[in-house]
Design a protein around this motif. Structure first.
Motif, PDB file in Angstrom:
ATOM      1  N   LYS A  42       0.682  -1.008  -0.091  1.00 10.83           N
ATOM      2  CA  LYS A  42       0.083   0.030   0.044  1.00 10.83           C
ATOM      3  C   LYS A  42       0.848   1.341  -0.067  1.00 10.83           C
ATOM      4  O   LYS A  42       2.098   1.259   0.268  1.00 10.83           O
ATOM      5  CB  LYS A  42      -0.866  -0.276   1.098  1.00 10.83           C
ATOM      6  CG  LYS A  42      -1.812  -1.249   1.300  1.00 10.83           C
ATOM      7  CD  LYS A  42      -2.854  -1.068   2.446  1.00 10.83           C
ATOM      8  CE  LYS A  42      -3.829  -2.077   2.543  1.00 10.83           C
ATOM      9  NZ  LYS A  42      -4.387  -2.757   1.293  1.00 10.83           N
ATOM     10  N   PRO A  43       0.336   2.429  -0.540  1.00 16.55           N
ATOM     11  CA  PRO A  43       1.155   3.652  -0.588  1.00 16.55           C
ATOM     12  C   PRO A  43       1.884   3.852   0.785  1.00 16.55           C
ATOM     13  O   PRO A  43       2.897   4.307   0.888  1.00 16.55           O
ATOM     14  CB  PRO A  43       0.397   4.770  -1.093  1.00 16.55           C
ATOM     15  CG  PRO A  43      -0.761   3.824  -1.940  1.00 16.55           C
ATOM     16  CD  PRO A  43      -0.872   2.502  -1.269  1.00 16.55           C
ATOM     17  N   GLN A  44       1.117   3.581   2.110  1.00 14.95           N
ATOM     18  CA  GLN A  44       1.766   4.037   3.183  1.00 14.95           C
ATOM     19  C   GLN A  44       3.033   3.292   3.272  1.00 14.95           C
ATOM     20  O   GLN A  44       3.856   3.679   4.176  1.00 14.95           O
ATOM     21  CB  GLN A  44       0.809   3.675   4.321  1.00 14.95           C
ATOM     22  CG  GLN A  44      -0.527   4.190   4.036  1.00 14.95           C
ATOM     23  CD  GLN A  44      -1.637   3.605   3.475  1.00 14.95           C
ATOM     24  OE1 GLN A  44      -1.339   3.095   2.493  1.00 14.95           O
ATOM     25  NE2 GLN A  44      -2.935   3.739   4.040  1.00 14.95           N
ATOM     26  N   GLU A  45       3.098   2.187   2.710  1.00 16.09           N
ATOM     27  CA  GLU A  45       4.376   1.364   2.982  1.00 16.09           C
ATOM     28  C   GLU A  45       5.412   1.707   2.201  1.00 16.09           C
ATOM     29  O   GLU A  45       6.856   1.352   2.375  1.00 16.09           O
ATOM     30  CB  GLU A  45       4.032  -0.093   2.656  1.00 16.09           C
ATOM     31  CG  GLU A  45       3.261  -0.864   3.778  1.00 16.09           C
ATOM     32  CD  GLU A  45       2.750  -2.246   3.374  1.00 16.09           C
ATOM     33  OE1 GLU A  45       3.192  -3.164   3.817  1.00 16.09           O
ATOM     34  OE2 GLU A  45       1.841  -2.272   2.397  1.00 16.09           O
ATOM     35  N   PHE A  46       5.396   2.622   1.011  1.00 17.19           N
ATOM     36  CA  PHE A  46       6.409   2.824   0.106  1.00 17.19           C
ATOM     37  C   PHE A  46       6.525   4.235  -0.499  1.00 17.19           C
ATOM     38  O   PHE A  46       7.606   4.631  -0.708  1.00 17.19           O
ATOM     39  CB  PHE A  46       6.441   1.714  -1.101  1.00 17.19           C
ATOM     40  CG  PHE A  46       5.105   2.107  -2.060  1.00 17.19           C
ATOM     41  CD1 PHE A  46       5.167   2.914  -3.022  1.00 17.19           C
ATOM     42  CD2 PHE A  46       4.277   1.260  -1.960  1.00 17.19           C
ATOM     43  CE1 PHE A  46       3.948   3.204  -3.753  1.00 17.19           C
ATOM     44  CE2 PHE A  46       3.041   1.539  -2.560  1.00 17.19           C
ATOM     45  CZ  PHE A  46       2.890   2.235  -3.769  1.00 17.19           C
ATOM     46  N   ALA A  47       5.397   5.103   0.041  1.00 20.31           N
ATOM     47  CA  ALA A  47       5.388   6.203  -0.718  1.00 20.31           C
ATOM     48  C   ALA A  47       5.424   7.492   0.452  1.00 20.31           C
ATOM     49  O   ALA A  47       4.845   8.448   0.010  1.00 20.31           O
ATOM     50  CB  ALA A  47       4.191   6.663  -1.573  1.00 20.31           C
ATOM     51  N   ARG A  48       5.934   7.184   1.496  1.00 19.08           N
ATOM     52  CA  ARG A  48       5.588   8.225   2.739  1.00 19.08           C
ATOM     53  C   ARG A  48       6.893   8.713   3.244  1.00 19.08           C
ATOM     54  O   ARG A  48       7.113   9.504   4.056  1.00 19.08           O
ATOM     55  CB  ARG A  48       4.540   7.753   3.731  1.00 19.08           C
ATOM     56  CG  ARG A  48       3.277   7.443   3.392  1.00 19.08           C
ATOM     57  CD  ARG A  48       2.316   8.604   3.013  1.00 19.08           C
ATOM     58  NE  ARG A  48       1.213   8.429   2.701  1.00 19.08           N
ATOM     59  CZ  ARG A  48       0.654   8.067   1.376  1.00 19.08           C
ATOM     60  NH1 ARG A  48       1.204   7.786   0.578  1.00 19.08           N
ATOM     61  NH2 ARG A  48      -0.662   7.899   1.587  1.00 19.08           N
ATOM     62  N   ILE A  49       8.057   7.778   3.131  1.00 16.61           N
ATOM     63  CA  ILE A  49       9.367   8.169   3.690  1.00 16.61           C
ATOM     64  C   ILE A  49      10.264   8.740   2.624  1.00 16.61           C
ATOM     65  O   ILE A  49      10.509   7.517   1.705  1.00 16.61           O
ATOM     66  CB  ILE A  49       9.975   7.000   4.425  1.00 16.61           C
ATOM     67  CG1 ILE A  49       8.886   6.743   5.570  1.00 16.61           C
ATOM     68  CG2 ILE A  49      11.259   7.447   5.153  1.00 16.61           C
ATOM     69  CD1 ILE A  49       9.279   5.526   6.445  1.00 16.61           C
ATOM     70  N   TRP A  50      10.896   9.813   2.725  1.00 15.97           N
ATOM     71  CA  TRP A  50      11.757  10.325   1.875  1.00 15.97           C
ATOM     72  C   TRP A  50      13.062  10.280   2.483  1.00 15.97           C
ATOM     73  O   TRP A  50      13.290  11.012   3.373  1.00 15.97           O
ATOM     74  CB  TRP A  50      11.484  11.602   1.159  1.00 15.97           C
ATOM     75  CG  TRP A  50      12.363  12.391   0.385  1.00 15.97           C
ATOM     76  CD1 TRP A  50      13.200  11.663  -0.756  1.00 15.97           C
ATOM     77  CD2 TRP A  50      12.691  13.603   0.161  1.00 15.97           C
ATOM     78  NE1 TRP A  50      14.080  12.536  -1.354  1.00 15.97           N
ATOM     79  CE2 TRP A  50      13.729  14.031  -0.904  1.00 15.97           C
ATOM     80  CE3 TRP A  50      12.521  14.669   1.024  1.00 15.97           C
ATOM     81  CZ2 TRP A  50      14.554  15.135  -1.084  1.00 15.97           C
ATOM     82  CZ3 TRP A  50      12.950  15.924   0.638  1.00 15.97           C
ATOM     83  CH2 TRP A  50      13.992  16.198  -0.538  1.00 15.97           C
ATOM     84  N   VAL A  51      14.000   9.413   1.985  1.00 14.17           N
ATOM     85  CA  VAL A  51      15.350   9.340   2.334  1.00 14.17           C
ATOM     86  C   VAL A  51      16.486  10.151   1.562  1.00 14.17           C
ATOM     87  O   VAL A  51      16.357   9.725   0.304  1.00 14.17           O
ATOM     88  CB  VAL A  51      15.706   7.864   2.565  1.00 14.17           C
ATOM     89  CG1 VAL A  51      17.262   7.715   3.092  1.00 14.17           C
ATOM     90  CG2 VAL A  51      14.982   7.134   3.530  1.00 14.17           C
ATOM     91  N   HIS A  52      17.201  10.792   1.838  1.00 13.13           N
ATOM     92  CA  HIS A  52      18.318  11.302   1.070  1.00 13.13           C
ATOM     93  C   HIS A  52      19.466  11.916   1.662  1.00 13.13           C
ATOM     94  O   HIS A  52      19.590  11.957   2.910  1.00 13.13           O
ATOM     95  CB  HIS A  52      17.705  12.739   0.252  1.00 13.13           C
ATOM     96  CG  HIS A  52      17.262  13.923   0.633  1.00 13.13           C
ATOM     97  ND1 HIS A  52      16.614  14.124   1.649  1.00 13.13           N
ATOM     98  CD2 HIS A  52      18.097  14.816   0.747  1.00 13.13           C
ATOM     99  CE1 HIS A  52      16.461  15.219   2.061  1.00 13.13           C
ATOM    100  NE2 HIS A  52      17.615  15.979   1.568  1.00 13.13           N
ATOM    101  N   THR A  53      20.557  11.898   0.957  1.00  8.83           N
ATOM    102  CA  THR A  53      21.742  12.210   1.847  1.00  8.83           C
ATOM    103  C   THR A  53      22.130  13.498   1.492  1.00  8.83           C
ATOM    104  O   THR A  53      21.736  14.332   0.695  1.00  8.83           O
ATOM    105  CB  THR A  53      22.919  11.437   0.992  1.00  8.83           C
ATOM    106  OG1 THR A  53      23.105  11.801  -0.275  1.00  8.83           O
ATOM    107  CG2 THR A  53      22.840   9.963   1.133  1.00  8.83           C
ATOM    108  N   HIS A  54      23.280  14.158   2.056  1.00 12.19           N
ATOM    109  CA  HIS A  54      23.660  15.550   1.973  1.00 12.19           C
ATOM    110  C   HIS A  54      25.290  15.406   2.054  1.00 12.19           C
ATOM    111  O   HIS A  54      25.677  14.442   2.902  1.00 12.19           O
ATOM    112  CB  HIS A  54      23.344  16.294   3.252  1.00 12.19           C
ATOM    113  CG  HIS A  54      22.007  17.192   2.978  1.00 12.19           C
ATOM    114  ND1 HIS A  54      21.722  18.124   3.937  1.00 12.19           N
ATOM    115  CD2 HIS A  54      21.129  17.002   2.120  1.00 12.19           C
ATOM    116  CE1 HIS A  54      20.677  18.610   3.409  1.00 12.19           C
ATOM    117  NE2 HIS A  54      20.080  17.871   2.436  1.00 12.19           N
ATOM    118  N   PRO A  55      25.964  15.836   1.135  1.00 11.51           N
ATOM    119  CA  PRO A  55      27.397  15.982   1.047  1.00 11.51           C
ATOM    120  C   PRO A  55      27.764  16.825   2.213  1.00 11.51           C
ATOM    121  O   PRO A  55      27.102  17.711   2.583  1.00 11.51           O
ATOM    122  CB  PRO A  55      28.054  16.321  -0.160  1.00 11.51           C
ATOM    123  CG  PRO A  55      26.778  17.351  -0.545  1.00 11.51           C
ATOM    124  CD  PRO A  55      25.422  16.570  -0.207  1.00 11.51           C
ATOM    125  N   GLY A  56      28.698  16.568   2.882  1.00  7.86           N
ATOM    126  CA  GLY A  56      29.176  17.381   4.164  1.00  7.86           C
ATOM    127  C   GLY A  56      28.811  16.871   5.222  1.00  7.86           C
ATOM    128  O   GLY A  56      28.455  15.808   5.379  1.00  7.86           O
TER     129      GLY A  56
END
Length: 157
Positions: A59-73
């Motif tokens: 379901k969308p709650q399982e795959f479309a709600r958490i945005w993970v991203h990196t930052h350099p530095g």
């Protein structure tokens, strides 16, 4: 992905189950253009990712709600570009999480809820490097990175 280069890289966090939506069991890269200051997901790649997840029974709650991203530095604080991306891509969901991991290991995590009332609050996140993580496969991640991430010089796209 945190240590892969001098740009941001974004992915979707996939929840362990409907019973524990904030426990990320896997992360999924999609086609994107990345720079020092942002991530721009390819709309078709996101649509394909969503189709595959629904076909897998999620379901969308399982795959479309958490945005993970990196930052350099060393800073994990969200930039203005991060705020715009989060609002544009996740702002219509009834809840969503922004998680940032800097190259130094600093993290920033917050949840935004829109129902029953709109609010945003920082939450604690833990990265358990000792836990079994079935999604961990360095060779596969490198291949996935090569297939999905286009690096743009500078800050723009």
């Amino acid at each position: 992905m945190r240590d892969r280069g001098l740009s941001e890289v974004g992915c979707f966090g996939i929840a362990a189950s409907m019973k524990d939506l904030l426990l990320v069991a896997d992360v999924q890269l999609v086609g994107q253009k990345c720079s020092l200051a942002g991530v721009h997901f390819d709309d078709d790649a996101v649509a394909d990712f969503f189709d595959k997840q629904v076909d897998a029974g999620r379901k969308p709650q399982e795959f479309a709600r958490i945005w993970v991203h990196t930052h350099p530095g060393s800073s994990a604080m969200p930039s203005g570009t991060d705020e715009e991306t989060f609002a544009r891509c996740f702002g219509k969901a009834n809840w969503a999480v922004m998680f940032i991991l800097s190259q130094s290991g600093e993290t920033y995590t917050r949840i935004t809820m829109t129902e029953p009332a709109r609010f945003t609050v920082r939450i604690q996140a833990e990265i358990d490097y000792t836990a079994s993580f079935p999604g961990a496969a360095s060779d596969q991640w490198e291949e996935e990175y090569q297939q999905n991430v286009i690096i743009r010089d500078g800050y723009g796209f």
